[in-house]
Enzyme design. Structure first.
Site, PDB file in Angstrom:
ATOM      1  N   TYR A 169      26.807  89.408   6.626  1.00  0.00           N
ATOM      2  CA  TYR A 169      26.849  89.143   5.185  1.00  0.00           C
ATOM      3  C   TYR A 169      27.150  87.668   4.882  1.00  0.00           C
ATOM      4  O   TYR A 169      26.626  87.104   3.913  1.00  0.00           O
ATOM      5  CB  TYR A 169      27.864  90.063   4.504  1.00  0.00           C
ATOM      6  N   GLU A 194      30.250 112.968  24.256  1.00  0.00           N
ATOM      7  CA  GLU A 194      29.163 112.273  23.554  1.00  0.00           C
ATOM      8  C   GLU A 194      29.335 112.320  22.042  1.00  0.00           C
ATOM      9  O   GLU A 194      29.161 111.307  21.363  1.00  0.00           O
ATOM     10  CB  GLU A 194      27.820 112.897  23.931  1.00  0.00           C
ATOM     11  N   ASP A 226      24.785 115.950  26.002  1.00  0.00           N
ATOM     12  CA  ASP A 226      23.656 116.866  25.859  1.00  0.00           C
ATOM     13  C   ASP A 226      22.758 116.791  27.090  1.00  0.00           C
ATOM     14  O   ASP A 226      22.678 115.753  27.765  1.00  0.00           O
ATOM     15  CB  ASP A 226      22.829 116.508  24.619  1.00  0.00           C
TER      16      ASP A 226
END
Length: 383
Positions: free
Chosen positions: A124, A217, A270
């Site tokens: 920014y 995870e 996963d």
């Protein structure tokens, strides 16, 4: 002075190919920036200016090397000293060339003011100061990597903090300097937020009576495990970055691995290419962070989900692989460090064309995850 700093920035570890980023005090970083500016001005004012290229350590996968640790199980990705460049003379690279100097200028101001900023804050600031050159966060992130590759110092040394999504829970006591001790087991399912200030993380006093560290995870799975106080069933520390690991979470995990070297580290991810990629990032580092990866690598073992666990999951819970999954699988296949059994699992994912998520284990009840973890940890095939 310039020559000494250049030599210093070109130092290597025992592996002569390994190129790395120094952790430096602000005074030395400012000196490196000043030397870079003076060298640029010297070339600019020469009779035959040759300012077309800015040499940077090449971050392409083709420059990726592998380091096998001596007297340790930890290996990591690193970058060799092959050089790429940002060109002032090519239209598609000229703005990237200028961005490097803009970010270095901003970092110099940050260091002179003894401040720390996040990459988002820096974006920014640059967006307001130099809108013609910075229009996205990705441009800032890549330019920071360029500056690290040019100056050979860590982004933290540049005054840039790591934005952290990480949290930790379980059998871990943490104490910041001059602060009360925090019992991470008493932080509830929200856990203890990991600071993005690596200096602060480096100064944390840590104690534990855990026997394992479990990297999770997903945020939602972490919350379930913390709420069920799985760390009491399996004496452990839970840590998550809520997806792809950020630098601060990796840094704290690395610190824990150094402070508690007897604790094995397991990953619960996963069963898909992205889950394996997340595990590999914790274990080996990443190409983009090649100059700093060695500071975050840990010997993380794959707890689950594994191919042997698929029988626990109903067929309806499997999801077809997406194109993005196949892209990740292709990238992982080229990773020299990938263990044979991990490579076999990856090939099976691609051949089957399907993926399984940890949540599918809820088929056996919401309290099943703790039992699953306890059973997996005592098995001999968790590596």
């Amino acid at each position: 002075m310039g020559e000494d700093l250049t030599k210093s920035s070109m130092k290597f570890f025992s592996d002569p190919q390994l190129c790395y980023a120094d952790i430096l005090p602000p005074s030395q970083v400012r000196a490196r920036i000043q030397v870079a500016v003076l060298n640029f001005l010297k070339i600019l004012t020469s009779p035959d200016p040759a300012i077309s290229n800015l040499p940077l350590i090449d971050r392409k996968p083709s420059n990726r090397k592998v380091s096998e640790g001596i007297l340790t199980d930890v290996s990591w990705i690193f970058l060799s000293h092959s050089v790429s460049s940002r060109s002032l003379m090519k239209s598609n690279a000229a703005k990237a060339f200028v961005r490097v100097w803009k970010v270095m200028e901003m970092c110099l101001q940050i260091l002179e003011q003894n401040k720390k900023v996040t990459q988002r804050e820096l974006f920014y600031k640059l967006l307001c100061d130099s809108p013609d050159y910075f229009s996205s966060q990705l441009q800032v992130n890549r330019t920071i990597q360029d500056v690290v590759a040019l100056l050979r110092c860590s982004r933290h040394s540049l005054g840039i903090m790591a934005s952290s999504r990480g949290i930790v829970a379980g059998r871990l006591y943490l104490q910041e300097p001059d602060q009360e001790v925090v019992d991470c087991a008493a932080c509830g399912s929200s856990g203890y937020p990991i600071s993005g200030d690596l200096n602060l993380l480096d100064k944390l006093a840590m104690e534990t009576d855990a026997r394992y560290i479990i990297v999770v995870e997903k945020h939602a799975i972490f919350q379930r495990l913390a709420e069920d106080r799985v760390f009491n069933q399996v004496p452990s520390i839970l840590i998550t970055a809520s997806g792809y690991p950020d630098i601060a979470t990796r840094f704290l995990l690395h610190r824990m691995s150094r402070s508690f070297p007897e604790l094995p580290i397991f990953a619960l991810v996963d069963w898909n290419p992205a889950g394996l990629a997340i595990l590999c990032t914790y274990k080996f580092g990443s190409v983009g962070m090649g100059l700093e990866a060695y500071r975050y690598a840990c010997n993380v073992k794959w707890l689950g989900l594994r191919e042997a666990d698929l029988r626990l999951i109903p067929e309806e819970s499997f999801v077809p692989l997406k194109p993005r999954d196949l892209q990740i699988a292709k990238s992982l296949t080229s990773l020299e460090l990938l263990q044979d059994n991990h490579r076999q699992e990856l090939e099976l994912m691609v051949q089957s064309g399907k993926r399984a998520e940890i949540e599918a284990l809820y088929f056996h009840g919401y309290d099943y995850l703790g039992k699953y973890i306890a059973k997996k940890i005592v098995q001999a095939d968790y590596i």
